[in-house]
Motif scaffolding. Structure first.
Motif, mmCIF file in Angstrom:
data_model
loop_
_atom_site.group_PDB
_atom_site.id
_atom_site.type_symbol
_atom_site.label_atom_id
_atom_site.label_comp_id
_atom_site.label_asym_id
_atom_site.label_seq_id
_atom_site.Cartn_x
_atom_site.Cartn_y
_atom_site.Cartn_z
ATOM 1 N N HIS A 101 72.495 59.981 5.775
ATOM 2 C CA HIS A 101 72.166 59.469 4.443
ATOM 3 C C HIS A 101 71.882 57.972 4.425
ATOM 4 C CE1 HIS A 101 72.761 63.316 2.634
ATOM 5 N NE2 HIS A 101 73.962 63.415 3.150
ATOM 6 N N LYS A 102 71.252 57.519 5.500
ATOM 7 C CA LYS A 102 70.778 56.132 5.556
ATOM 8 C C LYS A 102 69.397 56.162 6.193
ATOM 9 C CE LYS A 102 75.002 53.427 6.167
ATOM 10 N NZ LYS A 102 75.720 52.576 7.120
ATOM 11 N N PRO A 103 68.637 55.098 6.036
ATOM 12 C CA PRO A 103 67.313 55.110 6.667
ATOM 13 C C PRO A 103 67.406 55.216 8.187
ATOM 14 C CG PRO A 103 67.479 53.344 5.055
ATOM 15 C CD PRO A 103 68.856 53.899 5.216
ATOM 16 N N VAL A 104 66.343 55.762 8.766
ATOM 17 C CA VAL A 104 66.219 55.812 10.226
ATOM 18 C C VAL A 104 65.746 54.429 10.672
ATOM 19 C CG1 VAL A 104 64.928 56.868 12.116
ATOM 20 C CG2 VAL A 104 65.649 58.270 10.166
ATOM 21 N N VAL A 105 66.428 53.866 11.676
ATOM 22 C CA VAL A 105 66.081 52.512 12.131
ATOM 23 C C VAL A 105 65.380 52.595 13.478
ATOM 24 C CG1 VAL A 105 66.987 50.238 12.742
ATOM 25 C CG2 VAL A 105 68.090 51.560 10.918
ATOM 26 N N ALA A 106 64.161 52.055 13.538
ATOM 27 C CA ALA A 106 63.420 52.029 14.813
ATOM 28 C C ALA A 106 63.694 50.706 15.510
ATOM 29 C CB ALA A 106 61.925 52.183 14.546
ATOM 30 N N TYR A 107 63.844 50.756 16.837
ATOM 31 C CA TYR A 107 64.130 49.513 17.580
ATOM 32 C C TYR A 107 63.627 49.644 19.011
ATOM 33 C CZ TYR A 107 67.986 51.814 20.051
ATOM 34 O OH TYR A 107 68.725 52.642 20.852
ATOM 35 N N LEU A 108 63.579 48.487 19.686
ATOM 36 C CA LEU A 108 63.200 48.464 21.089
ATOM 37 C C LEU A 108 64.469 48.358 21.919
ATOM 38 C CD1 LEU A 108 60.186 45.956 21.006
ATOM 39 C CD2 LEU A 108 60.100 48.444 21.079
ATOM 40 N N PRO A 109 64.805 49.381 22.687
ATOM 41 C CA PRO A 109 66.067 49.352 23.443
ATOM 42 C C PRO A 109 66.158 48.205 24.437
ATOM 43 C CG PRO A 109 65.165 51.560 23.389
ATOM 44 C CD PRO A 109 64.114 50.658 22.841
ATOM 45 N N GLN A 110 65.026 47.811 25.037
ATOM 46 C CA GLN A 110 65.087 46.769 26.071
ATOM 47 C C GLN A 110 65.515 45.427 25.502
ATOM 48 O OE1 GLN A 110 61.178 47.001 27.814
ATOM 49 N NE2 GLN A 110 61.883 48.372 29.440
ATOM 50 N N THR A 111 65.046 45.116 24.321
ATOM 51 C CA THR A 111 65.354 43.802 23.740
ATOM 52 C C THR A 111 66.295 43.904 22.544
ATOM 53 O OG1 THR A 111 63.447 44.015 22.287
ATOM 54 C CG2 THR A 111 63.094 42.906 24.398
ATOM 55 N N ARG A 112 66.585 45.124 22.115
ATOM 56 C CA ARG A 112 67.390 45.405 20.922
ATOM 57 C C ARG A 112 66.743 44.819 19.661
ATOM 58 N NH1 ARG A 112 73.675 44.682 22.825
ATOM 59 N NH2 ARG A 112 73.506 45.951 24.680
ATOM 60 N N GLU A 113 65.473 44.652 19.714
ATOM 61 C CA GLU A 113 64.763 44.141 18.534
ATOM 62 C C GLU A 113 64.581 45.274 17.529
ATOM 63 O OE1 GLU A 113 60.511 42.155 17.210
ATOM 64 O OE2 GLU A 113 60.876 42.639 19.313
ATOM 65 N N LEU A 114 64.928 44.988 16.281
ATOM 66 C CA LEU A 114 64.765 46.003 15.233
ATOM 67 C C LEU A 114 63.322 45.974 14.754
ATOM 68 C CD1 LEU A 114 68.047 45.437 13.190
ATOM 69 C CD2 LEU A 114 67.694 46.694 15.322
ATOM 70 N N LEU A 115 62.720 47.140 14.622
ATOM 71 C CA LEU A 115 61.312 47.202 14.238
ATOM 72 C C LEU A 115 61.148 47.494 12.749
ATOM 73 C CD1 LEU A 115 59.983 49.281 17.267
ATOM 74 C CD2 LEU A 115 59.697 46.836 16.885
ATOM 75 N N ASN A 116 61.635 48.629 12.326
ATOM 76 C CA ASN A 116 61.448 49.050 10.931
ATOM 77 C C ASN A 116 62.600 49.923 10.468
ATOM 78 O OD1 ASN A 116 58.633 48.097 10.779
ATOM 79 N ND2 ASN A 116 58.219 49.781 12.178
ATOM 80 N N GLU A 117 62.677 50.068 9.164
ATOM 81 C CA GLU A 117 63.546 51.088 8.564
ATOM 82 C C GLU A 117 62.636 52.147 7.960
ATOM 83 O OE1 GLU A 117 66.130 49.724 5.495
ATOM 84 O OE2 GLU A 117 67.312 48.465 6.847
ATOM 85 N N TYR A 118 62.953 53.394 8.210
ATOM 86 C CA TYR A 118 62.201 54.493 7.593
ATOM 87 C C TYR A 118 63.122 55.214 6.612
ATOM 88 C CZ TYR A 118 58.742 53.556 11.133
ATOM 89 O OH TYR A 118 57.794 52.937 11.917
ATOM 90 N N CYS A 119 62.833 55.004 5.340
ATOM 91 C CA CYS A 119 63.686 55.611 4.308
ATOM 92 C C CYS A 119 63.189 57.023 4.053
ATOM 93 C CB CYS A 119 63.628 54.794 3.024
ATOM 94 S SG CYS A 119 64.193 53.113 3.280
ATOM 95 N N VAL A 120 64.053 57.971 4.332
ATOM 96 C CA VAL A 120 63.661 59.374 4.176
ATOM 97 C C VAL A 120 64.867 60.164 3.677
ATOM 98 C CG1 VAL A 120 64.202 59.961 6.577
ATOM 99 C CG2 VAL A 120 62.491 61.283 5.366
ATOM 100 N N ALA A 121 64.598 61.143 2.842
ATOM 101 C CA ALA A 121 65.676 61.987 2.304
ATOM 102 C C ALA A 121 65.209 63.432 2.335
ATOM 103 C CB ALA A 121 65.994 61.561 0.881
ATOM 104 N N PHE A 122 66.173 64.339 2.250
ATOM 105 C CA PHE A 122 65.862 65.782 2.237
ATOM 106 C C PHE A 122 66.497 66.396 0.989
ATOM 107 C CE2 PHE A 122 65.827 64.340 6.595
ATOM 108 C CZ PHE A 122 64.664 64.888 7.097
ATOM 109 N N PRO A 123 65.953 66.077 -0.161
ATOM 110 C CA PRO A 123 66.583 66.572 -1.394
ATOM 111 C C PRO A 123 66.327 68.060 -1.616
ATOM 112 C CG PRO A 123 64.583 65.370 -1.910
ATOM 113 C CD PRO A 123 64.752 65.279 -0.415
ATOM 114 N N ASP A 124 67.384 68.793 -1.882
ATOM 115 C CA ASP A 124 67.250 70.226 -2.198
ATOM 116 C C ASP A 124 67.229 70.349 -3.715
ATOM 117 O OD1 ASP A 124 67.459 72.913 -2.624
ATOM 118 O OD2 ASP A 124 68.856 73.255 -0.972
ATOM 119 N N GLU A 125 66.040 70.560 -4.254
ATOM 120 C CA GLU A 125 65.900 70.553 -5.712
ATOM 121 C C GLU A 125 66.516 71.781 -6.371
ATOM 122 O OE1 GLU A 125 65.277 67.927 -7.049
ATOM 123 O OE2 GLU A 125 64.370 66.815 -5.400
#
Lengths: 82, 209
Positions: B110-134
């Motif tokens: 229940h938090k955004p997916v965080v993309a990063y570069l493992p070699q440098t530990r640089e954070l790239l982006n946050e991907y906000c995504v949810a799976f709402p069951d309507e």
């Protein structure tokens, strides 16, 4: 083959089960598969690569499900969050 | 005389009727409300716990052993990126040396997916995504934590591009504190080191104190 559906407040729920090699069962599974996708759910089949690594295969049609798959997991479609 | 008395009585009753009827009706409604059977919609923490327990078992049966241990010990899962190019940082040019570098995602419940570069530990982006069951079978659209993680894992390993295209992309730090992510990356590196050490130790040996 089992069809499982993720549900809030419940975890997964068994929604259908059958043998794809039995015509009647397969028909029932196809109908249920369509019904779930019509409700807007996504379907995934947990699988293993030849190297033994686990992954999932997203399926959009019943024909895409590997015949030897033992379960298909339905979950709500992803939506962009805030 | 009798007729006059009756007329006066009728008038008095009519006046009293107007005065007494509303409070009497109100009292009756209150009485009925007190006696009514109200459906029990109270929160059941046991149900949520049971749901989470089931979700954990399902997650465990789907992901790799390493990923399961990571989630159990650290509370998140790392998923390696499978696209040919690392997700670009907004504003990065075409000649960005990070293009093509191995990248990964941290998947939190229940938090955004965080993309990063493992070699440098640089954070790239946050991907906000949810799976709402309507259908909201229990009044909530939220999946149990472990189901949310499994849904992200399946979507990332099964069709990464579709999930990334669906998500809302933001710079790091919008929802997940970058300090916390860096701390989690450090914890992950320590965890992997311990795991490697344990795996390389001969069976039955005891580490020196």
């Amino acid at each position: 083959m089992k069809f499982l559906r993720m549900k809030p407040g419940h975890g997964e729920v068994l929604i259908a089960e059958g043998d794809v090699d039995v015509a009647g069962d397969e028909e029932r599974l196809v109908e249920e598969f369509r019904r779930q996708l019509d409700q807007g759910l996504w379907a995934a089949v947990p699988s293993r690569t030849p190297a033994g690594r686990r992954q999932a295969q997203m399926v959009k049609a019943f024909d895409e499900i590997p015949r030897d798959a033992d379960r298909v997991i339905f979950f709500p479609r992803a939506a962009g969050g805030a | 005389m009798l007729l006059a008395s009756i007329a006066i009585a009728v008038v008095i009753v009519a006046l009293l009727w107007d005065l007494l009827l509303p409070p009497a009706r109100e009292a009756f409604e209150r009485y009925r409300a007190r006696r009514a059977i109200v459906p029990n919609a109270s929160y059941d923490p046991g149900r949520e716990r049971r749901a989470e327990q089931r979700a954990r078992e399902l997650l465990r049966s789907c992901v790799n052993d390493e990923e399961w241990s990571m989630y159990r010990d650290l509370g998140f899962i790392r998923v390696w990126g499978g696209m040919a190019q690392a997700p670009k940082r907004p504003g990065a040019g075409l000649g960005d040396p990070r293009t093509g570098a191995p990248y990964a995602y941290l998947v939190y419940p229940h938090k955004p997916v965080v993309a990063y570069l493992p070699q440098t530990r640089e954070l790239l982006n946050e991907y906000c995504v949810a799976f709402p069951d309507e259908t909201r079978p229990y009044g909530s659209a939220r999946l149990p934590d472990s189901d949310d993680v499994l849904a992200k894992w399946m979507a990332l390993t099964g069709d990464e591009r579709r999930l990334i295209n669906t998500a809302n992309m933001h710079l790091p730090g919008r929802q997940v504190d970058p300090k916390q992510v860096r701390r989690d990356l450090w914890r992950l590196s320590q965890w992997e080191r311990d795991r490697l050490r344990r795996a390389s130790r001969p069976e039955g040996s005891v580490p020196a104190p």
